[in-house]
Write a protein that holds these residues in place. Sequence first.
Motif, mmCIF file in Angstrom:
data_model
loop_
_atom_site.group_PDB
_atom_site.id
_atom_site.type_symbol
_atom_site.label_atom_id
_atom_site.label_comp_id
_atom_site.label_asym_id
_atom_site.label_seq_id
_atom_site.Cartn_x
_atom_site.Cartn_y
_atom_site.Cartn_z
ATOM 1 N N TYR A 3 -86.918 -70.583 -63.218
ATOM 2 C CA TYR A 3 -88.010 -69.604 -63.791
ATOM 3 C C TYR A 3 -87.726 -69.074 -64.947
ATOM 4 O O TYR A 3 -86.366 -68.625 -65.144
ATOM 5 C CB TYR A 3 -88.529 -68.574 -62.745
ATOM 6 N N THR A 122 -85.087 -64.728 -61.961
ATOM 7 C CA THR A 122 -84.807 -65.123 -60.673
ATOM 8 C C THR A 122 -86.175 -65.638 -59.673
ATOM 9 O O THR A 122 -87.143 -64.937 -60.326
ATOM 10 C CB THR A 122 -84.205 -64.111 -59.792
ATOM 11 N N LYS A 123 -86.027 -66.194 -58.778
ATOM 12 C CA LYS A 123 -87.144 -66.540 -57.941
ATOM 13 C C LYS A 123 -87.550 -65.228 -57.308
ATOM 14 O O LYS A 123 -88.919 -64.930 -57.444
ATOM 15 C CB LYS A 123 -86.415 -67.497 -56.641
ATOM 16 N N TYR A 126 -89.376 -63.524 -59.918
ATOM 17 C CA TYR A 126 -91.120 -64.364 -60.275
ATOM 18 C C TYR A 126 -91.813 -63.957 -59.147
ATOM 19 O O TYR A 126 -93.056 -63.539 -59.705
ATOM 20 C CB TYR A 126 -90.365 -65.688 -60.439
ATOM 21 N N ASP A 127 -91.481 -63.695 -58.123
ATOM 22 C CA ASP A 127 -92.463 -63.414 -56.870
ATOM 23 C C ASP A 127 -92.808 -62.081 -56.868
ATOM 24 O O ASP A 127 -94.148 -61.892 -56.705
ATOM 25 C CB ASP A 127 -91.587 -63.683 -55.299
#
Length: 134
Positions: A3, A122-123, A126-127
Motif C-alpha cells: 500500500y 502499512t496494511k 491502510y485499514d
Amino acid sequence: MAYWLVKSDPDSYSISDLQKDISTVWDGVRNYQARNNMNKMKKGDLVLVYHSNKEKAIMGLAKVIKEARQDPTTDDERWTAVDLKLEKVFNKQPDLALIKKTKGLEDIALIKQSRLSVMPITKKEYDIIMKLTK
DNA sequence: GCCAACGTTGGC
DNA sequence: GCCAACGTTGGC
C-alpha cells in the motif's frame, strides 16, 4: 500486496483529472526517496491519493497498472514513472487534521515527513484510513 | 502570503 | 567531505 500514498498538488494534477483520464502516468517525481518508493510499486498495489495545499485530505484510491520505467518527461535516466488507474473517489475524505488525531496513524510518513510525495503505508494504517472513509 | 523544513548544489 | 546558499514544498 503493498500500500502506498502519493501526494499531488491539485492545481497541477487532481483526482478529478484522474477521474476524467481514468488512468495516468505518475511522472515528474524528482526526489530520490519518493522515486525509490515508486520503484518498489508492483502491479495491483493500492495507492491512496492525497491532495496537498488545498483540501489536505486523502481524496481517493488508485491502483498500480504499470510498474516503474523511465520517466517520459525527462531524458535524465535517474527518474522513473508508474501508471496509476483510478479505483474510487471517497465520499468521506479524511483530512490532515483528522489523520493527525486518529490513533494508529501518528507514525504515518505523511505527518512525519511532510515533504515526501510517495510513501509506503502499512496494511494496518491502510485499514484505519479506509475506516475513516466510510 | 509567510515561513519552517528539508533536499540539492556548488565552492572550498 | 563539509557546509552555506538556495530553491521548493506544503501547512498555516
